[in-house]
Design a protein around this motif. Structure first.
Motif, PDB file in Angstrom:
ATOM      1  N   GLU A 430      10.944 -17.097  -4.833  1.00 55.08           N
ATOM      2  CA  GLU A 430      10.249 -18.296  -5.293  1.00 55.08           C
ATOM      3  C   GLU A 430       9.520 -18.008  -6.584  1.00 55.08           C
ATOM      4  OE1 GLU A 430       8.019 -20.791  -2.971  1.00 55.08           O
ATOM      5  OE2 GLU A 430       9.947 -21.500  -2.170  1.00 55.08           O
ATOM      6  N   ASP A 431       8.809 -16.875  -6.569  1.00 57.32           N
ATOM      7  CA  ASP A 431       7.914 -16.594  -7.674  1.00 57.32           C
ATOM      8  C   ASP A 431       8.196 -15.162  -8.127  1.00 57.32           C
ATOM      9  OD1 ASP A 431       5.644 -16.783  -9.395  1.00 57.32           O
ATOM     10  OD2 ASP A 431       4.518 -15.599  -7.917  1.00 57.32           O
ATOM     11  N   PHE A 432       9.349 -14.998  -8.746  1.00 57.89           N
ATOM     12  CA  PHE A 432       9.768 -13.648  -9.103  1.00 57.89           C
ATOM     13  C   PHE A 432       8.898 -13.050 -10.199  1.00 57.89           C
ATOM     14  CE2 PHE A 432      12.388 -10.717 -11.691  1.00 57.89           C
ATOM     15  CZ  PHE A 432      12.488  -9.709 -10.739  1.00 57.89           C
ATOM     16  N   GLY A 433       8.522 -11.808 -10.007  1.00 64.48           N
ATOM     17  CA  GLY A 433       7.803 -11.072 -11.047  1.00 64.48           C
ATOM     18  C   GLY A 433       8.368  -9.670 -11.109  1.00 64.48           C
ATOM     19  N   ARG A 434       8.801  -9.275 -12.288  1.00 62.66           N
ATOM     20  CA  ARG A 434       9.425  -7.963 -12.463  1.00 62.66           C
ATOM     21  C   ARG A 434       8.529  -6.836 -11.963  1.00 62.66           C
ATOM     22  NH1 ARG A 434      10.722  -3.459 -12.364  1.00 62.66           N
ATOM     23  NH2 ARG A 434      11.520  -2.141 -14.036  1.00 62.66           N
ATOM     24  N   TYR A 435       7.222  -7.012 -12.118  1.00 63.85           N
ATOM     25  CA  TYR A 435       6.317  -5.915 -11.780  1.00 63.85           C
ATOM     26  C   TYR A 435       5.426  -6.242 -10.586  1.00 63.85           C
ATOM     27  CZ  TYR A 435       7.947  -3.731 -16.092  1.00 63.85           C
ATOM     28  OH  TYR A 435       8.734  -3.144 -17.051  1.00 63.85           O
ATOM     29  N   LYS A 436       5.982  -7.008  -9.672  1.00 63.00           N
ATOM     30  CA  LYS A 436       5.229  -7.459  -8.519  1.00 63.00           C
ATOM     31  C   LYS A 436       5.559  -6.585  -7.317  1.00 63.00           C
ATOM     32  CE  LYS A 436       4.532 -12.004  -6.521  1.00 63.00           C
ATOM     33  NZ  LYS A 436       5.113 -13.353  -6.467  1.00 63.00           N
ATOM     34  N   ASP A 437       4.572  -6.358  -6.487  1.00 61.65           N
ATOM     35  CA  ASP A 437       4.787  -5.539  -5.297  1.00 61.65           C
ATOM     36  C   ASP A 437       5.203  -6.434  -4.136  1.00 61.65           C
ATOM     37  OD1 ASP A 437       4.905  -3.580  -3.429  1.00 61.65           O
ATOM     38  OD2 ASP A 437       2.792  -3.015  -3.542  1.00 61.65           O
ATOM     39  N   GLU A 438       6.473  -6.754  -4.053  1.00 59.94           N
ATOM     40  CA  GLU A 438       6.949  -7.673  -3.016  1.00 59.94           C
ATOM     41  C   GLU A 438       6.872  -7.035  -1.638  1.00 59.94           C
ATOM     42  OE1 GLU A 438       8.081 -10.766  -2.893  1.00 59.94           O
ATOM     43  OE2 GLU A 438       8.121 -11.242  -5.038  1.00 59.94           O
ATOM     44  N   THR A 472      -0.406  -8.475 -21.614  1.00 55.51           N
ATOM     45  CA  THR A 472      -1.766  -8.825 -21.197  1.00 55.51           C
ATOM     46  C   THR A 472      -2.760  -7.794 -21.704  1.00 55.51           C
ATOM     47  OG1 THR A 472      -3.174  -9.496 -19.356  1.00 55.51           O
ATOM     48  CG2 THR A 472      -1.846  -7.550 -19.000  1.00 55.51           C
ATOM     49  N   GLU A 473      -3.967  -8.246 -21.923  1.00 51.51           N
ATOM     50  CA  GLU A 473      -5.095  -7.355 -22.170  1.00 51.51           C
ATOM     51  C   GLU A 473      -6.164  -7.630 -21.121  1.00 51.51           C
ATOM     52  OE1 GLU A 473      -6.089  -8.278 -26.220  1.00 51.51           O
ATOM     53  OE2 GLU A 473      -4.420  -7.126 -27.021  1.00 51.51           O
ATOM     54  N   ASP A 474      -5.747  -8.335 -20.082  1.00 50.73           N
ATOM     55  CA  ASP A 474      -6.689  -8.712 -19.044  1.00 50.73           C
ATOM     56  C   ASP A 474      -6.997  -7.515 -18.149  1.00 50.73           C
ATOM     57  OD1 ASP A 474      -7.836 -11.234 -17.494  1.00 50.73           O
ATOM     58  OD2 ASP A 474      -6.977  -9.836 -16.023  1.00 50.73           O
ATOM     59  N   SER A 479      -5.200  -3.601 -14.207  1.00 50.87           N
ATOM     60  CA  SER A 479      -5.543  -2.739 -13.072  1.00 50.87           C
ATOM     61  C   SER A 479      -4.565  -2.901 -11.926  1.00 50.87           C
ATOM     62  CB  SER A 479      -6.959  -3.041 -12.579  1.00 50.87           C
ATOM     63  OG  SER A 479      -7.882  -2.897 -13.637  1.00 50.87           O
ATOM     64  N   VAL A 480      -4.109  -4.112 -11.722  1.00 55.70           N
ATOM     65  CA  VAL A 480      -3.156  -4.367 -10.642  1.00 55.70           C
ATOM     66  C   VAL A 480      -1.901  -3.516 -10.842  1.00 55.70           C
ATOM     67  CG1 VAL A 480      -1.528  -6.100  -9.774  1.00 55.70           C
ATOM     68  CG2 VAL A 480      -3.958  -6.663 -10.017  1.00 55.70           C
ATOM     69  N   ILE A 481      -1.421  -3.481 -12.066  1.00 57.35           N
ATOM     70  CA  ILE A 481      -0.226  -2.673 -12.349  1.00 57.35           C
ATOM     71  C   ILE A 481      -0.517  -1.190 -12.118  1.00 57.35           C
ATOM     72  CG2 ILE A 481       1.394  -1.945 -14.144  1.00 57.35           C
ATOM     73  CD1 ILE A 481       1.845  -4.845 -13.401  1.00 57.35           C
ATOM     74  N   MET A 482      -1.663  -0.750 -12.594  1.00 60.87           N
ATOM     75  CA  MET A 482      -1.978   0.678 -12.476  1.00 60.87           C
ATOM     76  C   MET A 482      -2.119   1.094 -11.019  1.00 60.87           C
ATOM     77  SD  MET A 482      -1.859   2.102 -15.376  1.00 60.87           S
ATOM     78  CE  MET A 482      -2.747   3.662 -15.227  1.00 60.87           C
ATOM     79  N   GLN A 483      -2.722   0.232 -10.233  1.00 60.73           N
ATOM     80  CA  GLN A 483      -2.889   0.567  -8.818  1.00 60.73           C
ATOM     81  C   GLN A 483      -1.536   0.576  -8.102  1.00 60.73           C
ATOM     82  OE1 GLN A 483      -5.851  -2.357  -7.987  1.00 60.73           O
ATOM     83  NE2 GLN A 483      -7.370  -1.156  -9.115  1.00 60.73           N
TER      84      GLN A 483
END
Ligand code: TPP
Ligand code: TPP
Ligand code: SF4
Ligand code: SF4
Ligand code: MG
Ligand code: MG
Lengths: 612, 349, 612, 349
Positions: A430-438, A472-474, A479-483
């Motif tokens: 539904e909400d694909f994200g290449r860097y998402k932890d599915e 992003t610079e958010d 942090s989400v990616i790094m974690q």
């Protein structure tokens, strides 16, 4: 001045003890580029064909021709294949080093030498066998240019006679060595026979060092680790290989070229199912690997320390952008150019943490050709599964020396290509994200270029990005990616090759080692056990460490981490993560002088540390 | 109104593939208003749209710099790789080795190419990797706020007053010298020429090196700079006139074979070159170098196509790649049979 | 639809508490490249001139023009200068982010905004001040192109009126900002006055946030860390500078160019006593530094993460060949390109161990501009003393933000050029060896090229060498060099800047931090103390660690190592070397989202960890 | 025997400086017997000895490779730096910035220069750093056992049968194109020409780029290779004839000004060029490139001096370096006075 010694095998005062059947070392001192390599391999293989466990280590200079080189063959009925520090039998044909070489032989040893060198007066506790190589080779090799090459084979014949090597096995070995080129085989066999006959006629038979047939090499092969890595990669389906030559990794790719040409070219179309490209340097080599890995090929490079350093920036990119890549690091002595033809385990810390910023990488730690073969497969699977660089940490000793090994087993699992989504599969998200932890394992899903679906394309980058691969610079998105990346490496602990543990119930001492250090550790443990000091042993096979490692340490009062580098690099990685009570048990035992480590040294050092 | 017979009516804004223009567009640019790079992105959008290239079959690549951000501003429906500074050629080479059926377009800056990246540039040119390689050339490092790059001319001045004293690298001369098979220069402000050259580059299956002068309005558009809009406009000279005739346009173009040279590109499209020096032939490296040097001596900024050679083998020919991309080969073509391993093991006993 | 608010400073429900004199933050939200930087610096400086401690932090995007940028000024009578998470006063002139910006203001805060944005309906717990910037600027700036630039100064005037900033100080600040260019000063002062007058006429005076003169900035300066590094290097006698631009380090060299041109050119001859060269990339930059360091110049480069990664191979060479080199690493967020305009302490582990093989490097860890200045001097001294690369680990927050600082002290020691031997001195050595440990401190003597003495010349190399700098592959000779290198780093422990310790007798908790984290730690400690939790504090200033560090840890029950990276990199370095009982006390507290760390976050995290 | 009047008798084997030949020699070579690199080392020894250069005033530099080992085999009395692969130019640039009064000689290989090192090479050429830069060019990587380098000719064959298919980098063309001020090619087997060129390079105060074809007897001296002794001997053509007249030799050389060009080098020595193409001038980049390309087309291996320009400023001129070397400046010239710091602090308040 002494009389020239009659060629009878001048026996001096014997101080060595008793008889050594199938248990001694032969040390051949020559110059490089002189063709001694084929003689030594022939010798090794002939003994191997007699069913006797044997190993060979080549100590060569970082130069092409004319410098001293030593080849040591260890024959050991119990199967010990680590470097031995003893020299029982010396073949001395290099004038430059001959005097020193003779000094290194252990009392009671034998010395076969080039007659003009007149070495027999140097010591009186050795038996000397002068051989007039030049005189012997001239009549049988008419072409002067070839004589130097062939003359080395003569000592094979001499040794065959002295030690009891079956000349039929020598011939078989020559066939293998010269890949069936009959002329070469014949010429060399002739030379071997000349040596054999000369020894028979002129030397007294000795009884100290003898060979007797065994059946311990049946079904085994002789191979170097780099060839094993090449084969492992080919059977792992590698399709893009880019590299820049560097000792001691060069033969990984050269062998791969050889095998791929044979087994990965379509007989009908003449088309290859792979691309191998010599890059202009290591930065380009790893860049191409990353480009290819991103686009969906199984891609690899092979290099050594300086190349690793040059790849630093790109490895950080692959980590952060999450691109699979396989690197063979055939370690040599560092730092910097170091000693290119000596062995070390000196890149462990660098590779585990390569690049600026918070990065962490997967390392595989093979000990044997069999394991290089298997781990090549693991490396490609893990790289694609975890979408990250994976380092196969071999070393010069493993990579370039000849090892006795079990025949490799055909892979029993299909290729694991990881979480790659086709256009159809993308539909389900539904909400694909290449860097998402599915899946909660820290591993995202990826799409390959060329996938015809509006959700497929993304702009890969080494700059800050969010789960949708947008810039992003958010602080939060970053942090989400790094974690997740940290979590991904946690997941890897359970997927990498598990350590091999040999527990001794009575042991207070634990030992941790990895890679080629293993062989000397095994031998040391047997010696210690024999002396009443049983040890438990965990052989690491990967970083990040699986939970068993910590548990093993916790079970032992003191644990020696044995490795071939100055700073205790693997220990450092353990110290980084383990609780204090675990660290309290760890001790560092290092040997890093560039020679393959021996059981003698390890045992001495460990016993010394035990007494402290 | 009448519709011509042969062409069926299409909804506005789709091309012959039926793909909408929006799929060729990119995200909103974050570059400075007026930056030359934005104009180039627009031309790229247009060229791919008009050439009817499936955007899903394109990969776009870049290094680091303002210029290297621009792939985010075109071809949203293409995979892209914004890599590290100066090393895009290796990423592109690898990606295309893995999927040689895709069309690759790489965008670099003059700093990204001629300073940190010159090593990879040199070797890319030698290999004839099928890739459109665009340098968005403003003579400075935009993103780090305006230091000279290695393409800055001797005598060109920064806002700070610093004057460049080192010889510039002429990326076109260099590419020709090194064996590139398609070499051109254009100007971000020249819609017509740049479009024609881009389309020709798309049609060329080898390295197509295009140096596009692209002024940096923030750091290099002042008096004293040789990369300002006004300087470029004053000094640009057409080396030749470039006309592009796509393979799918069944038109006959009238031209004088005495003064115009026609080059047929790999996909069947043609490029017509005219108004160049008389003795010039597009596959003569030596002449191309000569004219480039002479133009420079005269203080001219020559633009146009300097060199095309469609006969050279490209990297993938040399590598004997199969029809399918390596990335898509099934396991049974990647992993040899057990018999192969047995054979090898036998050899090693 | 609401009525357009009269421009009277629409006060809504106040929920913030009481009065804030000399203690609040101003948050200016603009777009970059719009000239807001001068307005913000003027504001900062005017407050500074009133004797009130103030600090400014710029949060800007990795782009040149047109993207959202925030500048936060913290006024704090107690001298706290860490980032504050509160926004008390918002200046909202960027339409794109204005709505979000308003949401972030704390209840009771003020919002000065660009009238057309109509923000005043967004919240009812803030006071809104609409300012028609465009209308106000047009009459005073005839040239349309300049208007955007100048219009920002108007909010300085508005704030001056609202908060009570002396307009004379604004004028003084403008003089400083525009370096005495009178026209610019006048133009901008006009604009400020327009703002001031507009506010006076249209807004009610508010009393919540006010400024009152103090005397806490006398003798202080305002400077960024990169300028301080440039000055420190100039006064340390740097003579060769090679670099490749990269945010956020670029201004180190750009400032250096500026100052060197002024103070290091011979007035008579017009000749420079230095060479600054922009290299083609970081590999070349560090190569030139190493070449120059070897030949006897004080040489440096400045870079950030990706540059560090590219320098990896060369740093290994400098370590092993023992060549002095100074590197400023102005750290930004990694890995890879990361977030180039955000701050982090993410290169600690990479720099300490940079390159393959066993390597280890000296790091200096400045917290303030004063310290960057001093440590630049230390870096050159240490590099030449220890003949090895020295890293000054700054970060974006320190390097690029404006800091209040004490005036720098002129160096009180002469340059320490280390053990360099002249031809005459060489005479005294019987058996000179370039890589020999003459003094037992692990530091050898070196000679410079051009020294006319038969003992002087040597062939420097990154390959194996013995104490005489001759090529070697000898295990023993190699080991001797490696052991001495390790010893040299041991010696460095006593020579690097010592940690700063603030011990609290009653503290059970110890804190270790370094670099810019210091300022938030100080503030947090005061808060904790106020809440009854005293802490002791050790601020690290260098790696390798001096003995005090271990002793400090041992004195405390638990010690928090606070740093701005994900993996606890400094903690990892401690774990690598400390005994288990010391490690047992260590806890990792990390913040790494790219924003300068705040006392709020640290306090919250630490309190949370205390409860666990 | 009579001694000539003006020259005082000297003990054998010392030069005009009174320095013995042994100080110019190096250690025993560990390269293969017959390697071209050894012959080059011998010429270097001779050139520095005969040019009366104080060996203590020389620095020798190299990258990594068999070639890069050779500085160990000449000039024992000079400091040397065997750096990392392909990055000698930066080490040399830095070292000479620190001590610009020394004479720098760098030795590289074709792999070291044209493969991994091409980036630093390009930028070295642009900067005109006073440095003698020698490529010992054998078309292969000797030290890693014989893979192709980027100077290998198309069609040249390795012992393994692999044939090179990528265009070679012509380091001389490239250097000329990039702004180098002294560009020559020679052959390790040509004592006379190589000596003359080396001496001229010593006399030149700018980058002197010399590509010396230097066969690798072990890996690239076979049938099918275009870098074998026999191939080179068959294909070498003199582009010009080079005669060197040192500044200290007060001799008058007779020559025909119509066919011979005299170039006066920075130290006053002269180089006489003859037998080159008629319209050629040694400071004409374009012509030099043209002749190089034409020669290549004809299958000739042109040797000689292709380009000299003694008018260009070198890097140290541009940097306004003082008379003394930076490395030797005393503290009071390196560290500004306290007043300077006070002034700066005042500005910052
Ligand atoms: C390894 C590395 N070094 C330096 C930088 C900093 N940097 C970013 S862009 C850039 C230069 C860009 O110049 P150019 O390629 O001409 O692009 P432009 O911005 O002018 O379009 C530099 C030096 C970096 N990102 N990475
Ligand atoms: C970074 C790095 N990559 C690879 C190597 C391995 N290596 C050593 S010498 C060499 C090539 C040398 O070739 P060339 O410069 O032509 O010198 P030659 O030996 O032919 O004289 C290579 C690839 C290295 N030392 N360092
Ligand atoms: S700084 Fe220059 S190059 Fe960068 S976006 Fe702005 S105008 Fe373009
Ligand atoms: S391998 Fe080739 S280049 Fe190297 S020393 Fe031998 S002949 Fe010379
Ligand atoms: Mg640019
Ligand atoms: Mg070579």
């Amino acid at each position: 001045m002494q009389e020239p010694q009659a060629s009878t095998g001048t026996e001096h005062k014997q101080t060595g003890s008793g008889q050594h059947t199938n248990d001694f070392t032969i040390h051949v001192a020559t110059v490089n580029g002189s063709g001694s390599q084929s003689a030594n391999n022939t010798l090794l293989r002939a003994i191997f064909y007699m069913g006797i466990p044997v190993s060979g280590k080549n100590l060569f200079p970082s130069n092409i021709q004319g410098m001293p080189t030593w080849f040591t063959i260890r024959v050991n009925k119990d199967g010990y294949i680590a470097r031995s520090e003893n020299i029982d039998i010396l073949v001395a044909v290099n004038a430059e080093t001959a005097h020193e070489d003779v000094q290194a032989v252990r009392p009671g040893g034998l010395v076969i030498y080039d007659e003009p060198l007149k070495l027999d007066t140097l010591r009186d506790d050795l038996t000397f066998y002068p051989v007039p190589f030049k005189k012997l080779v001239t009549p049988i090799v008419p072409v002067a240019k070839l004589r130097k090459m062939v003359s080395n084979i003569i000592y094979v014949g001499v040794l065959a006679q002295l030690l009891g090597i079956d000349m039929q096995e020598v011939e078989k070995a020559l066939h293998k060595q010269f890949k069936g080129k009959l002329k070469a085989v014949e010429l060399n066999m002739n030379a071997a026979k000349v040596g054999f006959d000369y020894a028979q006629e002129n030397f007294q038979q000795q009884k100290t060092f003898t060979l007797e047939r065994m059946d311990k090499t049946a079904g085994k092969i002789i191979i170097d680790g780099n060839s094993a890595g090449a084969l492992g990669s080919m059977f792992a389906g590698v399709s893009v290989v880019t590299w820049y030559p560097i000792t001691p990794s060069t033969s990984v790719v050269e062998k791969l070229m050889h095998y791929m040409q044979k087994y990965r070219v379509d007989a009908k179309t003449g088309k290859s199912t792979y691309a191998i490209l010599q890059a202009e340097d290591e930065l380009a080599a790893i860049g191409m690997v990353i480009g290819a890995g991103w686009a969906g090929a199984r891609a690899m490079t092979a290099t050594s320390g300086p190349g690793i350093s040059l790849m630093t920036e790109f490895i950080g990119l692959a980590y952060f952008a999450e691109v699979p890549a396989v690197l063979f690091d055939v370690q040599r002595v560092g730092p910097s150019t170091g000693m290119p033809t000596r062995t070390q385990q000196g890149d462990i810390l660098a590779c585990a943490t390569l690049s600026h910023g918070d990065t962490r990488h997967i390392l595989l730690l093979p000990s044997s050709p069999e394991e290089v073969f298997e781990m090549a497969g693991d490396a490609f699977d893990l790289a694609e599964q975890f979408q990250t660089p994976v380092f196969v940490m071999s070393d010069l000793d493993l990579g370039m020396n000849n090892w006795m090994a079990d025949k490799f087993s055909y892979p029993d699992k299909p290729l694991n290509r990881g979480k790659v989504l086709s256009a159809e599969e993308l539909e389900k998200f539904e909400d694909f994200g290449r860097y998402k932890d599915e899946d909660g394992d820290g591993i995202p899903y990826r799409t390959l270029p060329g996938t015809k679906h509006p959700k497929a394309p993304y702009f890969t980058r080494g700059s800050g990005h969010n789960i949708y691969a947008h810039y992003t610079e958010d602080p939060e998105e970053y942090s989400v990616i790094m974690q997740r990346l940290a979590k991904k490496l946690e997941t890897a602990r359970t997927a990498v090759p598990a350590p091999v543990i040999e527990e001794d119930e009575n042991a207070q001492i634990g030992i941790i080692a990895y890679g080629t250090t293993h062989w000397a550790v095994q031998e040391m443990r047997d010696r210690l056990r024999a002396k009443g000091t049983p040890t438990s042993y965990l052989r690491l096979r990967a970083y990040p460490f699986s939970d068993e490692v910590k548990a093993f340490i916790a079970r032992h009062e003191r644990v020696y981490v044995i490795e071939q580098n100055r700073d205790g690099q693997m220990l450092a990685l353990m110290r980084m993560e383990y609780p204090a009570e675990v660290i309290a048990r760890l001790r560092s035992l290092t040997v890093y002088d560039g020679l393959p480590v021996s059981a003698d040294t390890l045992t001495r050092k460990l016993e010394h540390m035990e007494q402290e | 109104m009448e519709t011509p017979k042969s062409k069926p009516a299409r909804p506005a804004k789709t091309n012959r593939l039926g793909v909408e223009l929006t799929l060729y567009k990119g995200g909103k640019s974050t570059l400075c208003a007026g930056c030359g790079h934005n104009a180039i992105s627009e031309r790229i959008v247009q060229a791919f749209f008009e050439m009817n290239i499936d955007p899903y079959q394109v990969i776009k690549l870049s290094g680091i710099g303002c210029s290297s951000k621009s792939p985010a501003y075109f071809l949203n429906a293409s995979h892209g790789f914004n890599s590290v500074h100066g090393r895009m050629p290796s990423i592109a080479t690898g990606a295309l080795m893995a999927q040689h059926n895709l069309i690759g377009i790489g965008v670099s800056g003059d700093g990204d190419t001629a300073s940190i990246g010159i090593g990879q540039f040199v070797h890319l040119m030698r290999r004839n990797v099928p890739l459109i390689y665009i340098i968005e050339d403003n003579g400075v490092y935009g993103l780090t706020k305006g230091q000279f790059s290695a393409t800055a001319d001797i005598g060109s001045k920064l806002k700070t007053g610093i004057v460049n004293e080192y010889p510039p690298i002429d990326t076109c001369s260099l590419a020709i010298e090194l064996g590139a098979t398609f070499v051109a220069r254009s100007f971000s402000g020249d819609r017509k020429q740049l479009s024609a050259i881009l389309k020709a580059a798309i049609a060329h299956k080898g390295t197509a090196m295009i140096d596009v002068i692209s002024p940096c309005v923030t750091f290099n558009d002042h008096e004293g700079s040789t990369r300002s809009y006004s300087y470029v406009q004053e000094h640009e000279e057409y080396f030749d006139e470039v006309q592009f005739v796509p393979y799918f346009d069944d038109i006959t173009v009238e031209y004088d074979p005495g003064t115009t040279i026609e080059v047929t590109l790999h996909d069947g499209s043609r490029v017509l070159l005219s108004k160049m020096p008389e003795d010039y032939r597009p596959d003569d490296r030596q002449k191309a170098l000569k004219y480039l040097m002479e133009g420079k001596k005269r203080g001219e900024l020559l633009t146009g196509i300097f060199f095309v050679d469609t006969d050279e083998k490209n990297l993938f020919d040399l590598l004997h790649l199969p029809d399918e991309s390596l990335a898509h080969l099934p396991e049974d073509r990647l992993r040899p049979e057990p018999a192969a391993l047995d054979e090898i093991m036998e050899e090693l006993t």
